[in-house]
Design a protein around this motif. Structure first.
Motif, PDB file in Angstrom:
ATOM      1  N   ALA A 145       0.859  -1.186   0.000  1.00 39.15           N
ATOM      2  CA  ALA A 145       0.000   0.000   0.000  1.00 39.15           C
ATOM      3  C   ALA A 145       0.895   1.235   0.000  1.00 39.15           C
ATOM      4  O   ALA A 145       2.082   1.157   0.319  1.00 39.15           O
ATOM      5  CB  ALA A 145      -0.902   0.005   1.226  1.00 39.15           C
ATOM      6  N   TYR A 164       2.968   2.174  -8.267  1.00 39.10           N
ATOM      7  CA  TYR A 164       2.248   1.221  -7.423  1.00 39.10           C
ATOM      8  C   TYR A 164       1.183   0.459  -8.205  1.00 39.10           C
ATOM      9  O   TYR A 164       0.954  -0.724  -7.948  1.00 39.10           O
ATOM     10  CB  TYR A 164       1.646   1.925  -6.209  1.00 39.10           C
ATOM     11  N   ALA A 169      -0.548  -2.941  -6.783  1.00 35.25           N
ATOM     12  CA  ALA A 169      -1.150  -2.426  -5.543  1.00 35.25           C
ATOM     13  C   ALA A 169      -2.433  -1.666  -5.884  1.00 35.25           C
ATOM     14  O   ALA A 169      -2.519  -1.005  -6.917  1.00 35.25           O
ATOM     15  CB  ALA A 169      -0.176  -1.503  -4.818  1.00 35.25           C
ATOM     16  N   GLN A 171      -4.195  -0.181  -2.990  1.00 41.06           N
ATOM     17  CA  GLN A 171      -4.395   0.708  -1.847  1.00 41.06           C
ATOM     18  C   GLN A 171      -3.400   1.861  -1.959  1.00 41.06           C
ATOM     19  O   GLN A 171      -2.334   1.840  -1.358  1.00 41.06           O
ATOM     20  CB  GLN A 171      -4.220  -0.064  -0.542  1.00 41.06           C
TER      21      GLN A 171
END
Length: 178
Positions: A145, A164, A169, A171
């Motif tokens: 995250a 990310y 990912a 989050q």
């Protein structure tokens, strides 16, 4: 008082109020080799700063009068920016404390970057999810995250979001939105 009466500064607001010592003073920014425009690193306001550099060292940081955000003003933290970069107590090495360790140790940057990359890859691999319980394709990881800081600008946040997301990912948040 005598200078007021004899001179042209009858109200004592100019030359009559200055001593020889005061007239001999020069601004502490006068000896700077160059001036670099910057932004205060402390909060999301983005106050403009002028960084005065002499012989490759920061000698003074002041508010930028041309900044539409702060118009030359800095808060107490922004005014202390010089201490942030010139303090002899500033940590300039990578510090690491091993799991269950009680002491910090210095690491070289390459070792620290390799450790981070190895942990990211291992976490992604361990928590990778190809599909959810109902068989829907997800291709994501819940093991990673991100919480970005408010001092990051739009370009930095954009790049973090892309990084990310590419790692899988989902989050990804920013402190300014919370």
């Amino acid at each position: 008082m005598l200078r007021q009466v004899r001179g042209r500064d009858r109200l004592g607001r100019g030359a009559a109020a200055q001593s020889a010592h005061t007239r001999a003073l020069t601004p502490r920014t006068e000896t700077a080799d160059r001036v670099v425009d910057s932004v205060c690193p402390f909060c999301a306001v983005g106050c403009g700063q002028k960084v005065y550099v002499e012989d490759g060292r920061v000698t003074q940081i002041e508010g930028d009068p041309a900044s539409p955000v702060s118009r030359g003003r800095l808060c107490p933290k922004g005014s202390a920016s010089t201490q942030l970069v010139t303090s002899d107590r500033r940590v300039t090495t990578v510090r690491y404390r091993r799991p269950h360790g009680t002491e910090w140790e210095d690491l070289d940057l390459d070792t620290a970057m390799d450790m981070i990359a190895d942990r990211v890859v291992a976490t992604r691999r361990r928590h990778w999810e190809w599909e959810d319980d109902q068989g829907r394709r997800t291709r994501r990881t819940l093991g990673i995250a991100s919480l970005g800081g408010a001092t990051l600008d739009n370009e930095e946040n954009y790049l973090m979001k892309k990084l990310y997301t590419a790692m899988g990912a989902i989050q990804i948040e920013n402190q300014a939105r919370i």
